[in-house]
Motif scaffolding. Structure first.
Motif: not given
Length: 602
Positions: A136-152
């Motif tokens: 999710a767009e507001d999720a924490g813990g995601a790696p910096a600089g890595v493209p994110r695919c978020a659900p609608a």
């Protein structure tokens, strides 16, 4: 609801990895990839209910079309063979669609619990070295600089959906299991590796929207182009499990491991004329129980009923049987005991109850068999490195009289069991280490070739060099070949169904300010299994040590909930035996009968 069961799981060699493009299997041949099995049901029974998510009923065609949309977006962001994609979403139909989308790209997924501490998420994600992450767009813990695919915000689709067919160039990376570009990773079988290091193009027909805004009106995407060059031996998922070094182990499991078990040869996932299973999905997403509860129904045309992260309790099961027609359930031994104690009638209407992970209580098994003689009760055994189960047994009343406890049974499809004394077979009835070979065992530990080599050696079995997994569990086979579990060769335990390495918790405790040394001790319960963890620690300085409640709070911020000790106590010193070793029995005795006490250290 209707649905056709797929053919039995892989029984022979599949197309070798490395072909220019893997073709769809013929209609009558076994599916070799998890998403292929689901696609078949989307074509054969498009309106059959695949998922129940609250008030939503998701059909197979709708689920498959949403997965195509996820695949297109993920391919555009770098997913493909040799890539490991962290998927950090709560249990939902959207999560299942995203996982299928990852698999359709040829990549493997690691389903991670968004409720884990952010530091834990960052640590396990770093092991994956991802090119893209799903969160999710507001999720924490995601790696910096890595493209994110978020659900609608609503529905099953990713936030941005391709609407025109495109040819997506994908530069397949060096294999992330230990090899460099253009080299075979040394600690995986050659057949398990997809080609890597060279660009290729994956034609992927995009998903068009139907009048309702759903992909293709809920009827699936158009014709697909050639598939990514992967086969059943290639990675499908990564399970993170407790490790002795303080870091969780990343277990890489292939498509074949899942389909050899769940693809039609193991009850209740067989074509018996009773219809495909309807099963609740309640296990944590990072656990192989999630594989059982999700892919077990879906690769067989059944229905997975999502609890949305809620707990499965006896009253919940009763309601699911009445409202959704649930007929099959997986319960850890601890939960099975709880259900039998609190509401033995909650199993009315069930066809099959699968349990295991810990020793079964004989009195509760007897009570269940007396109350529900027509419900099949299966005791399953298997570390995550063997993907759900290695052995299983339909429990009989006579099993309750076996001195060593309820047997764990015979090998399930895709697995062979070897009880070894060193590297030699143990005699029937003699205790040895339980080892497992076959399609069901993992490909290795991600990024740890040394541990992979130790845990998955090649040993002669009937004179044939055979790659197998050394479980560390002890047991014996009786004269009929039935396996009986007797204990562990090390400190690993199961607590409330979760695999726990006490050394992992201890390694984290020793990093806390003010702590000199510590010991984590599993606390036995009334049934012979372990119900809680107790932590004892000593101070590092002349000043007062951190309060137990502070220690527990710090651990809760760093570890998943099942690794956080229930009991935390400060000690002046840790007791030793006459041989100078830590006396864990003495620590347990300080807790009183059955590990009494609940303080996190008042």
């Amino acid at each position: 609801m209707t649905g056709a069961a797929v053919a039995p799981g892989v029984t022979g060699a599949t197309a070798a990895a490395g072909s220019p493009a893997a073709e769809s299997p013929a209609a009558g041949s076994p599916a070799t990839l998890i998403h292929e099995a689901v696609e078949r049901h989307a074509a054969l029974t498009p309106d059959a209910v695949a998922l129940v998510d609250g008030d939503l009923r998701i059909g197979y065609a709708e689920l498959d079309a949403a997965a195509d949309a996820w695949a297109a977006e993920l391919l555009a962001r770098g997913a493909g063979p040799g890539v490991f994609v962290p998927v950090v979403l709560a249990p939902s139909a959207t999560l299942v669609a995203a996982l299928l989308g990852v698999l359709k790209t040829g990549a493997a997924y690691a389903a991670l619990d968004p409720g884990w501490p952010a530091g834990r998420l960052r640590a396990v994600t770093a092991v994956l070295a991802p090119r893209v992450t799903v969160a999710a767009e507001d999720a924490g813990g995601a790696p910096a600089g890595v493209p994110r695919c978020a659900p609608a915000p609503r529905g099953l689709l990713p936030g941005t959906t391709s609407r025109t067919p495109s040819r997506v160039p994908v530069d397949v990376p060096p294999h992330l299991l230990g090899g460099a570009a253009h080299e075979a990773p040394p600690h995986l079988p050659a057949a398990a590796r997809a080609p890597h290091g060279t660009p290729y193009e994956v034609p992927y027909d995009a998903v068009s929207e139907g009048p309702s805004g759903d992909p293709a009106g809920g009827r699936g995407a158009g014709p697909r182009g050639p598939r990514p060059p992967v086969d059943g031996a290639c990675p499908a998922t990564v399970f993170f499990t407790s490790g002795t070094t303080g870091r969780p182990k990343a277990v890489v499991s292939g498509h074949r491991a899942t389909l050899s078990l769940l693809g039609g040869g193991f009850a209740p996932f067989t074509s018996t004329g009773t219809g495909p299973p309807v099963m609740p999905q309640a296990a944590p997403v990072s656990w192989d129980g999630f594989t059982l509860e999700t892919w077990g129904p879906l690769v067989n045309g059944g229905t997975s009923v999502l609890l949305g992260g809620g707990y499965l309790m006896p009253g919940t099961l009763r309601g699911l049987v009445e409202r959704e027609g649930v007929d099959t359930v997986w319960l850890t031994a601890s939960l099975f005991h709880l259900f039998v104690d609190e509401d033995p009638g909650c199993f009315e209407g069930m066809r099959h109850v699968l349990t295991g992970g810990e020793r079964l209580s004989v009195p509760r098994v007897r009570a269940f068999l007396d109350r529900h003689p027509s419900v099949v009760l299966t005791n399953g055994y298997g570390p995550v490195e063997t993907c759900v189960f290695s052995t299983a047994r339909r429990v009989r009343r006579s099993d309750c009289d076996v001195p060593s406890g309820i047997p764990v049974g015979a090998p399930v499809p895709g697995r062979r069991v070897h009880v070894l004394d060193g590297d030699r077979p143990a005699a029937p009835g003699a205790t040895g280490e339980i080892c497992v070979s076959g399609d069901g065992i993992a490909l290795g530990y991600l990024g740890d070739p040394d541990l992979t080599a130790r845990a998955f050696p090649t040993v002669a079995a009937d004179g044939v060099p055979t790659r197998m997994y050394r479980t560390g569990d002890l047991g014996f086979q009786d004269a009929d070949g039935v396996v009986h579990f007797t204990g562990r060769a090390d400190r690993q335990v199961k607590v409330r169904g979760h695999r726990v390495e006490p050394e992992e918790v201890e390694a984290v405790v020793r990093t806390l300010p003010g702590v000199a040394d510590c010991a984590v001790v599993p606390v036995p319960g009334a049934n012979g299994g372990y119900e809680r963890l107790a932590l004892f620690y000593t101070r590092a300085t002349a000043g007062g040590p951190p309060l137990p409640r502070t220690v527990r709070r710090e651990l809760a911020a760093r570890l998943p909930r099942h690794l956080v000790p229930d009991l935390v106590r400060a000690a002046e010193e840790l007791p030793l035996t006459a041989n100078g070793k830590l006396d864990r029995s003495a620590l347990l005795r300080t807790l009183g009968p059955l590990g009494g006490g609940t303080e996190a250290g008042a």
